[in-house]
Design an enzyme around this catalytic site. Sequence first.
Site, PDB file in Angstrom:
ATOM      1  N   PRO A 118     126.629  69.385  83.521  1.00  0.00           N
ATOM      2  CA  PRO A 118     128.056  69.634  83.721  1.00  0.00           C
ATOM      3  C   PRO A 118     128.881  68.481  83.136  1.00  0.00           C
ATOM      4  O   PRO A 118     128.547  67.323  83.339  1.00  0.00           O
ATOM      5  CB  PRO A 118     128.204  69.682  85.245  1.00  0.00           C
ATOM      6  CG  PRO A 118     126.835  69.772  85.802  1.00  0.00           C
ATOM      7  CD  PRO A 118     125.900  69.222  84.779  1.00  0.00           C
ATOM      8  N   GLU A 119     129.960  68.821  82.421  1.00  0.00           N
ATOM      9  CA  GLU A 119     130.790  67.794  81.800  1.00  0.00           C
ATOM     10  C   GLU A 119     132.081  67.627  82.613  1.00  0.00           C
ATOM     11  O   GLU A 119     132.267  68.290  83.632  1.00  0.00           O
ATOM     12  CB  GLU A 119     131.052  68.183  80.337  1.00  0.00           C
ATOM     13  CG  GLU A 119     129.717  68.393  79.618  1.00  0.00           C
ATOM     14  CD  GLU A 119     129.804  68.561  78.116  1.00  0.00           C
ATOM     15  OE1 GLU A 119     130.860  68.273  77.525  1.00  0.00           O
ATOM     16  OE2 GLU A 119     128.781  68.976  77.533  1.00  0.00           O
ATOM     17  N   CYS A 173     132.153  71.834  56.995  1.00  0.00           N
ATOM     18  CA  CYS A 173     133.468  71.427  57.543  1.00  0.00           C
ATOM     19  C   CYS A 173     133.543  69.965  57.927  1.00  0.00           C
ATOM     20  O   CYS A 173     134.624  69.414  58.107  1.00  0.00           O
ATOM     21  CB  CYS A 173     133.804  72.244  58.786  1.00  0.00           C
ATOM     22  SG  CYS A 173     134.106  73.995  58.480  1.00  0.00           S
ATOM     23  N   CYS A 204     133.708  78.400  57.808  1.00  0.00           N
ATOM     24  CA  CYS A 204     133.378  78.344  56.375  1.00  0.00           C
ATOM     25  C   CYS A 204     132.094  79.085  56.008  1.00  0.00           C
ATOM     26  O   CYS A 204     131.772  79.208  54.830  1.00  0.00           O
ATOM     27  CB  CYS A 204     133.289  76.892  55.908  1.00  0.00           C
ATOM     28  SG  CYS A 204     131.753  76.080  56.424  1.00  0.00           S
ATOM     29  N   LYS A 220     132.472  62.431  84.987  1.00  0.00           N
ATOM     30  CA  LYS A 220     131.535  63.368  85.606  1.00  0.00           C
ATOM     31  C   LYS A 220     131.259  63.020  87.073  1.00  0.00           C
ATOM     32  O   LYS A 220     130.342  63.563  87.670  1.00  0.00           O
ATOM     33  CB  LYS A 220     130.224  63.373  84.818  1.00  0.00           C
ATOM     34  CG  LYS A 220     130.397  63.724  83.336  1.00  0.00           C
ATOM     35  CD  LYS A 220     129.066  63.619  82.610  1.00  0.00           C
ATOM     36  CE  LYS A 220     129.266  63.726  81.107  1.00  0.00           C
ATOM     37  NZ  LYS A 220     127.994  63.475  80.386  1.00  0.00           N
TER      38      LYS A 220
HETATM   39 ZN   LIG Z   1     132.131  75.106  58.566  1.00  0.00          ZN
END
Ligand SMILES: [Zn+2]
Length: 257
Positions: free
Chosen positions: A2-3, A255, A233, A55
């Site tokens: 869990p973040e 990207c 992309c 956290k």
């Molecule tokens: Zn990409």
Amino acid sequence: MPEGDTIHHAAKRVGAALTGRDIRSVETPHPRTRGERWPQRLDGRGVRSVDAHGKHLFIRFEGDLTLHSHLRMTGKWGVYRAGERWRRARRRAWLVIRTADHEVVQFDGPVLELTTDSRTRFDPHLAGLGPDVLAPEFDASTFLTRVREDDQTRGIGETLLDQRNLAGIGNIWKAESCFLAGLDPWKPAAQVDDDKLLELVRNVRPLMAESVQRGRPGKPWVYERAGLPCRRCGTLIRARGQGDDNRTTFWCPGCQS
Ligand SMILES: [Zn+2]
């Protein structure tokens, strides 16, 4: 794991159920918490507030007593209406706090301690946490200072995951943040300028805040999408373990550079 968004969401729900309410009972059914005398120590004390930093979650009782929790990989907070069926087995409950309307249950620990406000302030681990990514006013200058004091040869993905630099980012938001900033997570911190560092935080804050409200993150760009085409992309998303803990990092070579 869990973040920060998950923990802030839990703090909101636990806080709504407990703050200012009449606490009917505190139970510690699990062998790991049973001998701790928490029911006696918390008897008759109301909950002043519930908050999160990164956290870590804190339930602050009257009289300076504070329950501190960290869920690591396994733990969970459950908030149920009285009589509602729990989503985990009863034997996994470490702590149950009951009001007239709710049962707040901590399952599977693994970090759960009853301490004091002042001790949480001086605990070296807690005091060493970086600024909370979800704080209403993000402490950008401490974040930049911490990152620059850190090892500049580490990849920026690893830097972001280190809770001493920034509290609350985990594997999901590390990957998403680097994607949104167009930044290769393997690029050494030294080659990432301050504006870019702040952009990493600025991009994920609204997405994490949205997740705090909804209780789950939105659709990811790269996280757990290894081998699938990038939704921006078309390049195949890659994944590889990064850092001392070898946590998997996901990124789009098209990207991110
Ligand atoms: Zn990409």
